[in-house]
Design a protein around this motif. Structure first.
Motif, PDB file in Angstrom:
ATOM      1  N   HIS A   1      -7.060  -0.428  -0.644  1.00 18.48           N
ATOM      2  CA  HIS A   1      -7.359   0.889  -1.197  1.00 18.48           C
ATOM      3  C   HIS A   1      -6.138   1.780  -1.000  1.00 18.48           C
ATOM      4  N   ALA A   2      -5.712   2.442  -2.074  1.00 16.41           N
ATOM      5  CA  ALA A   2      -4.558   3.342  -2.000  1.00 16.41           C
ATOM      6  C   ALA A   2      -4.964   4.625  -1.302  1.00 16.41           C
ATOM      7  N   VAL A   3      -4.082   5.123  -0.462  1.00 13.44           N
ATOM      8  CA  VAL A   3      -4.278   6.402   0.211  1.00 13.44           C
ATOM      9  C   VAL A   3      -3.125   7.291  -0.244  1.00 13.44           C
ATOM     10  N   ALA A   4      -3.429   8.244  -1.144  1.00 14.74           N
ATOM     11  CA  ALA A   4      -2.382   9.083  -1.740  1.00 14.74           C
ATOM     12  C   ALA A   4      -1.698   9.938  -0.683  1.00 14.74           C
ATOM     13  N   GLU A   5      -0.404  10.099  -0.844  1.00 16.18           N
ATOM     14  CA  GLU A   5       0.353  10.971   0.046  1.00 16.18           C
ATOM     15  C   GLU A   5       0.184  12.409  -0.424  1.00 16.18           C
ATOM     16  N   TRP A   6       0.033  13.316   0.504  1.00 10.64           N
ATOM     17  CA  TRP A   6      -0.262  14.698   0.127  1.00 10.64           C
ATOM     18  C   TRP A   6       0.862  15.336  -0.682  1.00 10.64           C
ATOM     19  N   THR A   7       2.087  14.862  -0.530  1.00  7.10           N
ATOM     20  CA  THR A   7       3.204  15.478  -1.256  1.00  7.10           C
ATOM     21  C   THR A   7       3.198  15.134  -2.746  1.00  7.10           C
ATOM     22  N   THR A   8       2.647  13.984  -3.107  1.00  2.15           N
ATOM     23  CA  THR A   8       2.672  13.577  -4.510  1.00  2.15           C
ATOM     24  C   THR A   8       1.287  13.561  -5.144  1.00  2.15           C
ATOM     25  N   GLY A   9       0.272  13.243  -4.351  1.00  2.00           N
ATOM     26  CA  GLY A   9      -1.077  13.149  -4.889  1.00  2.00           C
ATOM     27  C   GLY A   9      -1.290  11.932  -5.765  1.00  2.00           C
ATOM     28  N   ILE A  10      -0.250  11.092  -5.888  1.00  2.00           N
ATOM     29  CA  ILE A  10      -0.385   9.887  -6.696  1.00  2.00           C
ATOM     30  C   ILE A  10      -0.159   8.671  -5.825  1.00  2.00           C
TER      31      ILE A  10
ATOM     32  N   LEU B   1       1.528  -4.585  -2.686  1.00  2.00           N
ATOM     33  CA  LEU B   1       2.488  -3.527  -2.382  1.00  2.00           C
ATOM     34  C   LEU B   1       1.870  -2.170  -2.679  1.00  2.00           C
ATOM     35  N   PRO B   2       1.929  -1.235  -1.729  1.00  2.00           N
ATOM     36  CA  PRO B   2       1.534   0.140  -2.031  1.00  2.00           C
ATOM     37  C   PRO B   2       2.710   0.873  -2.685  1.00  2.00           C
ATOM     38  N   ILE B   3       2.451   1.549  -3.806  1.00  2.81           N
ATOM     39  CA  ILE B   3       3.500   2.254  -4.539  1.00  2.81           C
ATOM     40  C   ILE B   3       3.216   3.751  -4.455  1.00  2.81           C
ATOM     41  N   CYS B   4       4.141   4.518  -3.900  1.00  3.15           N
ATOM     42  CA  CYS B   4       4.017   5.972  -3.746  1.00  3.15           C
ATOM     43  C   CYS B   4       2.792   6.347  -2.926  1.00  3.15           C
ATOM     44  N   CYS B   5       2.401   5.513  -1.974  1.00  7.25           N
ATOM     45  CA  CYS B   5       1.231   5.793  -1.145  1.00  7.25           C
ATOM     46  C   CYS B   5       1.243   4.828   0.034  1.00  7.25           C
ATOM     47  N   SER B   6       0.262   4.983   0.895  1.00  7.09           N
ATOM     48  CA  SER B   6       0.002   3.940   1.882  1.00  7.09           C
ATOM     49  C   SER B   6      -1.226   3.173   1.401  1.00  7.09           C
ATOM     50  N   MET B   7      -1.509   2.043   2.027  1.00  6.90           N
ATOM     51  CA  MET B   7      -2.587   1.185   1.563  1.00  6.90           C
ATOM     52  C   MET B   7      -3.402   0.721   2.758  1.00  6.90           C
ATOM     53  N   SER B   8      -4.698   1.003   2.736  1.00  6.90           N
ATOM     54  CA  SER B   8      -5.560   0.411   3.762  1.00  6.90           C
ATOM     55  C   SER B   8      -5.989  -0.956   3.252  1.00  6.90           C
ATOM     56  N   TYR B   9      -6.108  -1.917   4.150  1.00  5.28           N
ATOM     57  CA  TYR B   9      -6.505  -3.262   3.736  1.00  5.28           C
ATOM     58  C   TYR B   9      -7.511  -3.836   4.721  1.00  5.28           C
ATOM     59  N   VAL B  10      -8.340  -4.722   4.203  1.00  7.19           N
ATOM     60  CA  VAL B  10      -9.301  -5.459   5.011  1.00  7.19           C
ATOM     61  C   VAL B  10      -9.237  -6.911   4.560  1.00  7.19           C
ATOM     62  N   LEU B  11      -9.074  -7.807   5.522  1.00  9.90           N
ATOM     63  CA  LEU B  11      -9.050  -9.234   5.230  1.00  9.90           C
ATOM     64  C   LEU B  11     -10.415  -9.838   5.520  1.00  9.90           C
ATOM     65  N   GLU B  12     -10.673 -10.988   4.938  1.00 13.16           N
ATOM     66  CA  GLU B  12     -11.939 -11.678   5.137  1.00 13.16           C
ATOM     67  C   GLU B  12     -12.206 -11.945   6.616  1.00 13.16           C
ATOM     68  N   SER B  13     -11.153 -12.164   7.384  1.00  8.64           N
ATOM     69  CA  SER B  13     -11.286 -12.422   8.814  1.00  8.64           C
ATOM     70  C   SER B  13     -11.772 -11.204   9.588  1.00  8.64           C
ATOM     71  N   GLY B  14     -11.790 -10.034   8.926  1.00 11.17           N
ATOM     72  CA  GLY B  14     -12.177  -8.796   9.587  1.00 11.17           C
ATOM     73  C   GLY B  14     -10.993  -7.958  10.011  1.00 11.17           C
ATOM     74  N   GLU B  15      -9.806  -8.551   9.968  1.00 11.24           N
ATOM     75  CA  GLU B  15      -8.610  -7.781  10.321  1.00 11.24           C
ATOM     76  C   GLU B  15      -8.433  -6.645   9.324  1.00 11.24           C
ATOM     77  N   ALA B  16      -8.106  -5.488   9.838  1.00  9.96           N
ATOM     78  CA  ALA B  16      -7.897  -4.322   8.982  1.00  9.96           C
ATOM     79  C   ALA B  16      -6.663  -3.579   9.462  1.00  9.96           C
ATOM     80  N   GLY B  17      -6.072  -2.809   8.566  1.00 10.77           N
ATOM     81  CA  GLY B  17      -4.904  -2.041   8.943  1.00 10.77           C
ATOM     82  C   GLY B  17      -4.429  -1.185   7.799  1.00 10.77           C
TER      83      GLY B  17
END
Length: 193
Positions: free
Chosen positions: A166-175, A131-147
């Motif tokens: 990997h967490a991608v911080a939202e510009w409004t919070t920075g966290i 779960l991404p908390i206060c952010c978005s999350m990029s992910y990569v699976l072993e199969s190569g699928e990413a999103g």
């Protein structure tokens, strides 16, 4: 694999003790991962022969008490405690949202990873819930699928699938951070109190 999917799209269910509500994200052989909304002081449901782990994802925290025992559920901190104790929950301020992981002793166990970058592999007959908390999350699976999984979503994968997040911080919070739960069959002697 399932997800990412919005947590709010999961129907809310009453707690076992009817004192609150929860949304079950995923479940398997001897385990369950859910998100509970705690709006007032209330008893926590008792689940016999289980071990619980919780992390406050919104709010100031909750103190659990039973007699002379107490456990603090704090923001961004994983707390483990027995599920078969009649805990009374006391809010530390504003209402809280809590990620709960419940595992039956001697059946399943959970390891929780919290951070801005998480890499975890599901074990045989296991699963990963992220779960991404206060952010978005990029992910990569072993199969190569990413999103990208957006804030307020959950992601479930299993069958020994590797997942890098990997967490991608939202510009409004920075966290922002990621919670990833690896669920596996229990090993001998695991999950004792």
């Amino acid at each position: 694999m399932k997800g990412p999917f919005p947590i709010h799209s999961i129907p809310s269910q009453p707690w076992k003790n009817q004192a609150g509500t929860t949304r079950q994200i995923a479940s398997g052989q001897g385990w369950r991962v859910s998100v509970a909304a705690v709006g007032a002081d209330a008893p926590f449901s008792v689940f016999r022969n289980t071990r619980r782990q919780s992390i406050v994802i919104e709010g100031d925290g909750i103190q659990l008490r039973c007699g002379d025992r107490s456990v603090e559920l704090l923001p961004h901190v994983v707390s483990g405690y027995a599920g078969d104790i009649e805990w009374q929950g006391h809010l530390r301020g504003r209402p809280a949202t809590v990620l709960n992981v419940i595992c039956e002793k001697d059946v399943a166990e959970a390891e929780i990873f919290v951070g801005r970058a998480v890499e975890v592999c599901a074990d045989r007959q296991g699963a990963i819930v992220a779960l991404p908390i206060c952010c978005s999350m990029s992910y990569v699976l072993e199969s190569g699928e990413a999103g990208v999984a957006s804030r307020g979503t959950a992601f479930v994968c299993d069958d020994r699938e590797f997942m890098a997040c990997h967490a991608v911080a939202e510009w409004t919070t920075g966290i922002g951070y990621i919670i990833a739960v690896r669920l596996t069959p229990a090993t001998n002697g695991a999950q004792g109190d």
